[in-house]
Design an enzyme around this catalytic site. Structure first.
Site, PDB file in Angstrom:
ATOM      1  N   ILE A  84       6.421  -5.593   2.726  1.00 53.28           N
ATOM      2  CA  ILE A  84       5.528  -4.240   3.618  1.00 53.28           C
ATOM      3  C   ILE A  84       4.695  -4.074   2.513  1.00 53.28           C
ATOM      4  O   ILE A  84       4.926  -3.774   1.239  1.00 53.28           O
ATOM      5  CB  ILE A  84       6.433  -3.047   4.025  1.00 53.28           C
ATOM      6  N   SER A  85       3.318  -4.330   2.734  1.00 47.93           N
ATOM      7  CA  SER A  85       2.159  -4.129   2.001  1.00 47.93           C
ATOM      8  C   SER A  85       1.786  -2.812   1.299  1.00 47.93           C
ATOM      9  O   SER A  85       2.233  -1.907   1.873  1.00 47.93           O
ATOM     10  CB  SER A  85       0.754  -4.406   2.445  1.00 47.93           C
ATOM     11  N   ALA A  86       1.249  -2.579   0.384  1.00 51.30           N
ATOM     12  CA  ALA A  86       0.901  -1.199  -0.173  1.00 51.30           C
ATOM     13  C   ALA A  86       0.283  -0.667   0.784  1.00 51.30           C
ATOM     14  O   ALA A  86      -0.726  -0.742   1.340  1.00 51.30           O
ATOM     15  CB  ALA A  86       0.276  -1.305  -1.593  1.00 51.30           C
TER      16      ALA A  86
END
Length: 722
Positions: A84-86
């Site tokens: 899950i990206s920043a």
């Protein structure tokens, strides 16, 4: 915005957990808004609504709402293959996508959370398709999307390189969001005209998140480039770094966006201290210069990235950080790489660094200076620009495919990527008094500055994001403590080199000042003086300054609107008053009635895919015959003594495409050692013996003329002069 009503009630956690995660979610959104990553109410609402922790149940809520990535899947050796990206990057990319209610959106690279955010943006009248190659990832996304009330998001398991049949809606998607590190963009056809594509695009081992709009079948960037990191694309679209290792050194070179070159010949170069070319361009300790790296990749043929083994004894001074390979170029047996030298502590205590270039090998000095010149060109003309403009077209729509080595064009599998670097002008102040005199500034002769030791106008370069109007005000204050209230744009000064190629641009402002020169507090340079136009002929003048002064003297126009189109004053740098020529040395190697010719590389700047003799240019303080010995060994591996070479022809050439004459010497050896091998594959792809009466097509025209003259016993030929 109306949100989905399909949320199940069976997964409701205890009230205390709801209170905790809700507070964390709003706290994160507040941080992202304060930092400028969230810029619209729609994205703000989505970030406050979607339960991020529900898509990462394996980590504590505090970690789920931290402004960092959450790894969700690894390979056996520990590499992250899904995450899950920043949140800051997700918010930036969602803003760049400009998603509206009712839009049809494709997400490439699944995980669930980002798809849920998109679902909030498109609302119940829109549609979201999320696609991933890994069934474990899509299974996870399906499960969590369903549990959180976003079951209407379509989840597809497929290789994104070739979208499955039927997945693209009629007219195309309104937006495509790519959330994996992608080397190419094969989805132009899937996007509607006017639609948005946002992707982390990989160029020479840097990844930039870029927003594009599709117009007339091509993608056009109109957002700042954001350096970022994502998990790598898998499947048919995975990228190849083309990594090569210099034997016995632990030095690795990667040609990710170019033709890999041999590296074995570089091993001896790295055993010696490098030549250091100073650029006098500085960066702060925390200041990124990734834009410079992208510029160098397009400006320098054969660009590559250099990395080193951390515990290797490789002779590389100032090795690059492990995760940020350095910029480098290879020229035969020589190599140059960008490095830094700390020169001060800096205002923030993190250091001030000068960009320098280390050159290795027999031509390390020339190779280093080649890169240093480009660093200085970027500093003068492009550094202050906010962002380059990128245009991407499908290769099938580009007509003839550009040569991969052409400056600022990157040819990939599916697309051709052209990068246009806006020119940010420098500034100069044309100050006059009531007597019609001009205020001139004598620049220091002993500093590495533009036009040292010459009389010029006050002024200087713009800084990052600064307008020219603001820059000239700042420069006048910094250089002489002046504040000129009536400054107005007068002209644009374009300087060309002696061959007519663009060098730099300056916006010239006119203003009135009636103060004696000795009363002005000069803080930079040597001297100020008020000068009449007729006096300038006796002074060592910057050519651009002289041209501007004469243009103003001829036509001092009234000051008008700042927005009016400015007249252009163009000046070409003068040549040396004596005639200069480029000297070339050519090897005429004949065996059994056949001559040795090499086929030039398709991306060669000179005569691509054309047959030519072994040849090269004379370097500084080198006799033509010494040049011939050196070039023969560097290009072919043949060892020839100067005493075994005879001059067989001189060709006096004026090429129609050049204003500089060339004197071409042709030498023939009585003997040599070795057999010809390809030593500089970036220039020549093969050597072959050709009968003198049956030369191949195409052969360089002047080579053919010279060989015919040699066969007749003619010593001198003039070509191109009439």
């Amino acid at each position: 915005m109306t949100r989905s009503t399909e949320r199940p009630a069976v997964t409701t956690p205890p009230t205390t957990e709801l209170d905790e995660t809700g507070a964390l979610r709003h706290q994160l959104a507040d941080e992202l808004t304060e930092a400028g990553h969230i810029r619209t109410p729609a994205v703000d609402n989505a970030m406050r609504t979607v339960l991020r922790h529900a898509f990462a149940p394996e980590v504590p809520a505090q970690k789920a709402y931290a402004n960092d990535i959450i790894a969700t899947r690894h390979t056996d050796d520990g590499r992250i293959t899904s995450s899950i990206s920043a949140p800051w990057l997700q918010a930036d990319m969602l803003e760049a996508a400009r998603i509206q209610p009712g839009h049809r959106v494709l997400e490439i690279g699944s995980g669930g959370y980002n798809a849920a955010l998109i679902a909030e943006l498109v609302g119940p009248t829109g549609s979201v398709t999320t696609l991933d190659i890994d069934p474990a990832v899509t299974d996870r996304a399906t499960r969590y999307l369903t549990e959180t009330g976003y079951a209407r998001v379509r989840v597809v398991t497929a290789d994104a390189e070739h979208l499955p049949a039927g997945i693209v809606p009629d007219g195309g998607f309104d937006a495509v969001m790519v959330t994996v590190d992608t080397w190419d963009l094969p989805w132009i056809h899937a996007l509607a005209d006017g639609g948005r594509l946002v992707a982390p695009l990989r160029l020479h081992q840097y990844t930039w998140a870029i927003g594009f709009t599709k117009r007339d079948g091509a993608l056009h960037s109109d957002e700042p480039l954001i350096v970022c990191g994502f998990v790598a694309m898998q499947g048919a679209g995975a990228w190849d770094a083309h990594l090569r290792t210099v034997p016995g050194t632990g030095v690795h070179l990667s040609w990710e966006d170019g033709t890999p070159l041999p590296v074995d010949q570089l091993a001896p170069a790295l055993t010696r201290e490098p030549f250091v070319a100073h650029t006098h361009v500085t960066v702060g300790g925390q200041e990124p210069f990734d834009a410079l790296t992208l510029y160098l990749a397009g400006a320098l043929p054969g660009f590559c990235r250099l990395s080193v083994d951390p515990d290797g004894d490789n002779g590389v001074l100032n090795p690059p950080p492990r995760h940020w390979p350095g910029a480098a170029i290879v020229r035969g047996a020589s190599l140059a790489r960008l490095a830094t030298e700390r020169i001060a502590d800096g205002d923030d205590g993190s250091g001030l660094y000068e960009l320098v270039v280390h050159g290795y090998g027999p031509h390390g000095r020339l190779t280093a200076q080649e890169m240093a010149d480009q660093v200085q060109h970027w500093q003068r003309n492009h550094r202050a620009a906010l962002s380059p403009r990128i245009t991407i077209r499908a290769v099938a729509d580009c007509g003839p495919v550009p040569v991969a080595g052409d400056p600022h064009v990157f040819v990939k599998k599916h697309t051709s990527i052209a990068i246009d670097w806006p020119i940010v002008p420098g500034t100069a102040a044309l100050l006059t008094d009531d007597e019609g005199r001009y205020l001139l500034h004598l620049r220091s002769a002993n500093k590495p500055i533009w036009r040292p030791g010459q009389w010029a106008l006050l002024g200087g370069n713009t800084e990052k994001g600064e307008s020219c109007d603001a820059a000239i005000v700042r420069e006048l204050d910094e250089e002489a403590g002046l504040a000129i209230p009536d400054l107005a744009a007068f002209a644009t000064l374009d300087t060309l080199d002696a061959n007519g190629s663009f060098k730099d641009r300056v916006r010239v402002y006119h203003g009135r000042l009636n103060v004696p020169a000795h009363e002005i507090e000069l803080r930079e340079g040597i001297q100020l003086r008020w000068t009449r136009i007729e006096e300038t002929a006796q002074m060592t003048m910057d050519p651009g300054t002289a041209a501007v002064l004469h243009a103003h003297h001829r036509a001092p126009r009234p000051r008008g609107s700042r927005d009016a189109t400015l007249p252009v004053v163009e000046v070409r740098e003068p040549r040396d008053h004596r005639s200069r020529s480029i000297v070339g040395a050519h090897l005429v190697l004949v065996r059994d009635g056949a001559v040795l010719l090499g086929e030039r590389h398709p991306s060669s700047a000179f005569a691509p895919s054309t047959w030519h003799l072994p040849a090269g240019h004379r370097e500084d303080m080198e006799a033509a015959i010494s040049c011939m010995v050196r070039e023969a060994e560097e290009e072919t591996g043949l060892r020839i003594a100067e005493g075994d070479l005879s001059l067989v022809h001189v060709l006096d050439l004026l090429d129609p495409s050049s204003t500089i004459p060339r004197v071409q010497f042709f030498f023939s050896p009585s003997r040599w050692e070795g057999e010809p091998t390809v030593r500089e594959p970036e220039c020549c792809t093969e050597w072959r013996w050709w009968p003198l009466d049956a030369l191949p097509e195409p052969t360089v025209e002047y080579t053919r003329v010279a060989l015919e003259a040699i066969s007749r016993g003619t010593l001198y030929t003039a070509m191109g002069w009439s």
